[in-house]
Design an enzyme around this catalytic site. Structure first.
Site, PDB file in Angstrom:
ATOM      1  N   ARG A  92      -4.959  19.666  -3.670  1.00 14.69           N
ATOM      2  CA  ARG A  92      -6.120  20.567  -3.563  1.00 14.69           C
ATOM      3  C   ARG A  92      -7.294  19.890  -2.854  1.00 14.69           C
ATOM      4  O   ARG A  92      -8.251  20.560  -2.458  1.00 14.69           O
ATOM      5  CB  ARG A  92      -6.544  21.040  -4.951  1.00 14.69           C
ATOM      6  CG  ARG A  92      -6.976  19.947  -5.901  1.00 14.69           C
ATOM      7  CD  ARG A  92      -7.316  20.523  -7.273  1.00 14.69           C
ATOM      8  NE  ARG A  92      -7.676  19.491  -8.239  1.00 14.69           N
ATOM      9  CZ  ARG A  92      -6.822  18.826  -8.981  1.00 14.69           C
ATOM     10  NH1 ARG A  92      -5.517  19.071  -8.857  1.00 14.69           N
ATOM     11  NH2 ARG A  92      -7.236  17.914  -9.849  1.00 14.69           N
ATOM     12  N   TYR A  93      -7.210  18.550  -2.705  1.00 12.12           N
ATOM     13  CA  TYR A  93      -8.295  17.825  -2.044  1.00 12.12           C
ATOM     14  C   TYR A  93      -7.974  17.457  -0.592  1.00 12.12           C
ATOM     15  O   TYR A  93      -8.887  17.195   0.187  1.00 12.12           O
ATOM     16  CB  TYR A  93      -8.617  16.533  -2.810  1.00 12.12           C
ATOM     17  CG  TYR A  93      -9.048  16.765  -4.232  1.00 12.12           C
ATOM     18  CD1 TYR A  93     -10.188  17.510  -4.530  1.00 12.12           C
ATOM     19  CD2 TYR A  93      -8.321  16.232  -5.293  1.00 12.12           C
ATOM     20  CE1 TYR A  93     -10.586  17.726  -5.841  1.00 12.12           C
ATOM     21  CE2 TYR A  93      -8.710  16.440  -6.605  1.00 12.12           C
ATOM     22  CZ  TYR A  93      -9.843  17.188  -6.876  1.00 12.12           C
ATOM     23  OH  TYR A  93     -10.239  17.404  -8.172  1.00 12.12           O
ATOM     24  N   THR A  94      -6.722  17.384  -0.247  1.00 15.41           N
ATOM     25  CA  THR A  94      -6.337  16.924   1.089  1.00 15.41           C
ATOM     26  C   THR A  94      -6.057  18.098   2.019  1.00 15.41           C
ATOM     27  O   THR A  94      -5.725  19.199   1.576  1.00 15.41           O
ATOM     28  CB  THR A  94      -5.091  16.024   1.006  1.00 15.41           C
ATOM     29  OG1 THR A  94      -4.034  16.745   0.356  1.00 15.41           O
ATOM     30  CG2 THR A  94      -5.383  14.756   0.223  1.00 15.41           C
TER      31      THR A  94
END
Length: 836
Positions: A121-123
């Site tokens: 969800r961050y990359t």
């Protein structure tokens, strides 16, 4: 109670397990673990890249969240859960795992230290140019498309693959009963190899090796030797020995060395390697390292191994190879799916598999382009026909009741096809102008040329190869990158520390403070007699002085004798290497058990400890002893007793006696010499005191040199003030052991006292060194033979206040040596005798 629709089929458990396991095995082999030889991808990788293409994540667009990519991949093509898909996506973005990454990641995608990637969800990610080359022409019917798992979409069974991705990026995977581990290669080299096979299908693997010498790993490093490469390329299986790339730097204190690791072997975790080294240091397996630091940053890897004072970097590096992942083995197994069957392929077959696939892609693409061109040409033919009778066509259309009626009228009245009629009905009014008619005619002519070309390509296989060749050459021109992994042809197995030591002749110097170093012989340029020489040892006024110089081969055994009569066993290569001006390192660092006041008195280098050969020892007060050489063949850590020394006496020389014809000569400080057969001294044990070798003239006299000579030699006697004399051995009358002897040179104010004497021939050269560090090398052909009792000639011009302190013989096998390179080549390794 069974429902009417339920049916129970009795089946043997053994047969059911066999069939089910076989189905499972084939599923793992074909649909999970092994890459396809055509595009080099496993199904999971292919589905991720295809999902990214469907999202239009080309190199120029904005990155999208990996969670979105993994979700689409899982939902549309690969129903195995996002947590399984994400690690595959991450690996395709890691430039230390993939030689040519297929995914351009943004965010934390892990590190070579083994750090995990951030949550999906961050990359974010998008395709790289390399991935685009794999996907290019996918929309031109170049490969087969099959329904996805729920038959709601279609996915490709393979990518068109514009370059041989399997060999470029390699692959690894474990199936049932088989595994693959294909090393990556350099794209530029691989293209050259592919062009060779494309030009000649009978190209040999030797020819391939000429242009593609071996794998090229993304982390760089070193491949040791070519045997593993050749085995891999010829058979599809082989073992590649990989090493980290490193170099040695001098520490800031100038007294120690640092080993710097700058590139890791492929698949080696840097952080784990550092931990491994630290553990071995604590376990005393690696004893030469005092500190380990990781100084890596955004500019690259830098792991610093700080050595202890006096430690040999060669020895430490060898132990790193032996005990750590600084050296690892890559077991290559080039197993891939070829025509949907797992095969172990050699390099030629693997390249050929890609060429066959690419030829099929080109032919299908050409057929697609041909069909498209023919369809367009058909429409343009209708336009041209309509333009030739435009008034009638327009009138017919205006009189028609609707579009369908107009189409039927055009087909019936003008013999247009339905496709042509529909295209005419969709024409805009401006397209009926004369200018637009010219454009139609031009486009039609160009299409006819393309159609002719496409048909020719489909008819001639050689044209297909030409297209592949042009595409590869364009890739080579734009995307060629330098090789990262170096191949060392002469690197072998590290079974012994000496495997990494080169055998070369060196000069060993020892200072008055017992600092030792070794230097290559070539640093001393030969000069004529009377020259001023070069600086061989850097001294400051009032500080240390040069005490002794010896010659040896790096792989010789050094027997180091101290003035106390103790013998230590050491390999030459263990000594620190330094420049001419360097002082060296304390010899106490290499010898254990040295007592206060104990100094190195003599050094002897031998290649092996043979029975029937002897060591001849001499003391300052004229005591001599002969001991069997093999008595010194079993070293002890703290040395062994070589000679029992009387109070006030000390050992000054050790000589090697190899045959019965050799005789012993002793030279004293006040210019006397005695010569006698060595059999006048019987062999004794190591702890024996010895017997009288020469009677000294007075208390001021003492022995300065002991030589083992033959009748055909001459001896060079050298005095403190730089004068010397060369005389024939036969000019020295043979006397009994223990006599006073005869005059060797005239002692006066000009000459000074005798520094030493050494046996020489015309094929020898002499190295003289002074207390201030001046060094000169003299060819014995430049020093004429003189009478025994003469004063001699000047050998070296010394600076005011300087005196000679050391001399050494270097055997050469050419009559004239003028350059450092020729001089180094002429030294006969291991044949020199050594003396203070």
């Amino acid at each position: 109670m069974l429902n009417k629709e339920e049916i129970i089929v009795p089946k043997n458990l053994e047969e059911e397990m066999k069939e089910s396991y076989l189905r499972y095995s084939m599923s793992v082999i074909i649909s999970r673990a092994l890459p396809d030889a055509r595009d080099g991808l496993k199904p999971s990788q292919r589905r991720i890249l295809y999902a990214m293409k469907q999202l239009n994540l080309t190199p120029g667009v904005k990155h999208r969240k990996c969670a979105k990519i993994c979700g689409d991949t899982s939902g549309d093509y690969h129903p195995h859960g996002e947590s399984v898909i994400y690690p595959t996506l991450v690996r395709m973005a890691q430039d230390w795992a993939m030689r040519y990454p297929l995914v351009d990641g943004q965010g934390n995608f892990g590190s070579i230290d083994g750090d995990p990637a951030a949550a999906m969800r961050y990359t974010e990610a998008r395709l790289t140019h390399s991935a685009i080359f794999l996907l290019e022409d996918l929309d031109k019917d170049t490969v087969d498309m099959v329904p996805n798992y729920d038959e709601t979409k279609y996915e490709p069974v393979v990518f068109p693959s514009k370059f041989p991705n399997l060999l470029c990026n390699g692959s690894s995977g474990i199936a049932v009963g088989m595994a693959t581990n294909i090393p990556p290669h350099n794209l530029g080299e691989l293209i050259e190899a592919t062009l060779l096979v494309l030009a000649n299908s009978q190209t040999s693997i030797e020819d391939i090796l000429e242009v593609m010498p071996g794998p090229d790993f993304p982390t760089g490093g070193i491949i040791c030797g070519t045997e593993g490469i050749r085995s891999t390329y010829y058979t599809g299986r082989g073992k590649l020995r990989l090493r980290a790339r490193m170099h040695v730097e001098e520490n800031s204190d100038k007294q120690r060395e640092n080993i710097i690791l700058t590139e890791m072997p492929y698949n080696v975790n840097k952080s784990r390697l550092i931990e491994q080294i630290a553990e071995l240091i604590n376990e005393k397996t690696l004893t030469g390292i005092s500190d380990v630091r990781d100084e890596s940053d955004k500019d690259g890897i830098r792991v610093v191994l700080e050595l202890k004072k006096g430690e040999s970097s060669e020895v430490v590096i060898n132990r790193l190879y032996k005990f750590t992942d600084v050296q690892v083995t890559f077991g290559a197994n080039m197993l891939a799916l070829d025509k949907n069957l797992p095969r172990t392929m050699n390099i030629h077959r693997m390249i050929s598999a890609w060429i066959r696939h690419r030829m099929d892609v080109i032919q299908r693409r050409t057929r697609y382009e041909l069909n498209k061109a023919e369809a367009r040409a058909h429409i343009l033919e209708g336009f041209l026909k309509a333009l030739s009778c435009m008034d009638e066509v327009v009138k017919t259309i205006r009189e028609s009741s609707n579009k369908e009626h107009a189409k039927q009228q055009l087909v019936e009245l003008f013999s247009f096809s339905e496709a042509q009629a529909l295209a005419i009905l969709e024409l805009r009014l401006y397209q009926l102008t004369g200018l637009e008619a010219d454009k139609v005619q031009k486009e039609y002519s160009e299409l006819l040329e393309k159609i002719t070309y496409y048909r020719k390509v489909l008819a001639e296989e050689e044209l297909v190869k030409d297209i592949i060749r042009e595409e590869l050459q364009e890739l080579h021109k734009v995307h060629k990158t330098p090789r990262r992994t170096r191949i060392e042809m002469d690197a072998g197995d590290v079974r012994d520390i000496e495997d990494i030591i080169s055998d070369e002749s060196v000069i060993i110097t020892i200072s008055g403070d017992d600092y030792v170093k070794r230097m290559p012989v070539k640093v001393f340029r030969e000069q004529k007699r009377g020259g001023q020489g070069v600086t061989g040892f850097d001294m400051k006024k009032g500080s240390d002085f040069l005490k002794a110089v010896y010659s040896a081969s790096t792989k010789d055994y050094l027997l180091i004798f101290t003035n106390f009569g103790q013998c230590y066993w050491l390999k030459v290569w263990r000594l620190p290497e330094g420049e001419r001006r360097a002082k060296g390192k304390p010899i106490i660092n290499f010898l254990e058990g040295i007592r206060p006041g104990e100094q190195v008195a003599a050094v002897l280098n031998v290649k092996r400890f043979e029975q029937g050969e002897y060591l001849f020892l001499a003391t300052k007060k004229g005591v001599v002893k002969k001991v069997s050489l093999d008595a010194f063949g079993s070293p002890r850590k703290k040395g062994i007793r070589a000679l029992e020394i009387d109070d006030g006496d000390e050992l000054i020389a050790a000589r090697h006696i190899a045959n019965d014809e050799e005789k012993v000569m002793l030279f004293t400080r006040l210019g006397m010499a005695v010569r006698f057969p060595h059999d006048k001294v019987r062999p004794m044990g190591r702890a024996a005191r010895g017997v009288r070798g020469v009677s000294l003239k007075n208390e001021q006299d003492f022995v300065v040199s002991c030589q083992v000579v033959t009748e055909d030699q001459s001896v060079l006697v050298v005095c403190d003030n730089g004068f010397g004399k060369r005389s024939l051995v036969c000019d020295f009358r043979e006397t009994n052991r223990g006599s006073v002897g005869v005059r060797s040179i005239v002692i006066n104010q000009r000459n000074g006292d005798v520094l030493g004497a050494i046996s020489v021939t015309d094929c020898d050269s002499i190295l003289l060194m002074s207390a201030q560090g001046q060094a000169i090398r003299i060819n014995m052909q430049d020093v004429r033979v003189m009478g025994r009792a003469t004063q001699g000639v000047r050998l070296v011009n010394l600076r005011e206040g300087d005196t000679l302190v050391a001399m050494e013989k270097l055997s050469i096998n050419t009559e004239s040596v003028e350059t450092e390179e020729n001089l180094a080549a002429s030294v006969q390794s291991g044949q020199d005798t050594i003396e203070e």
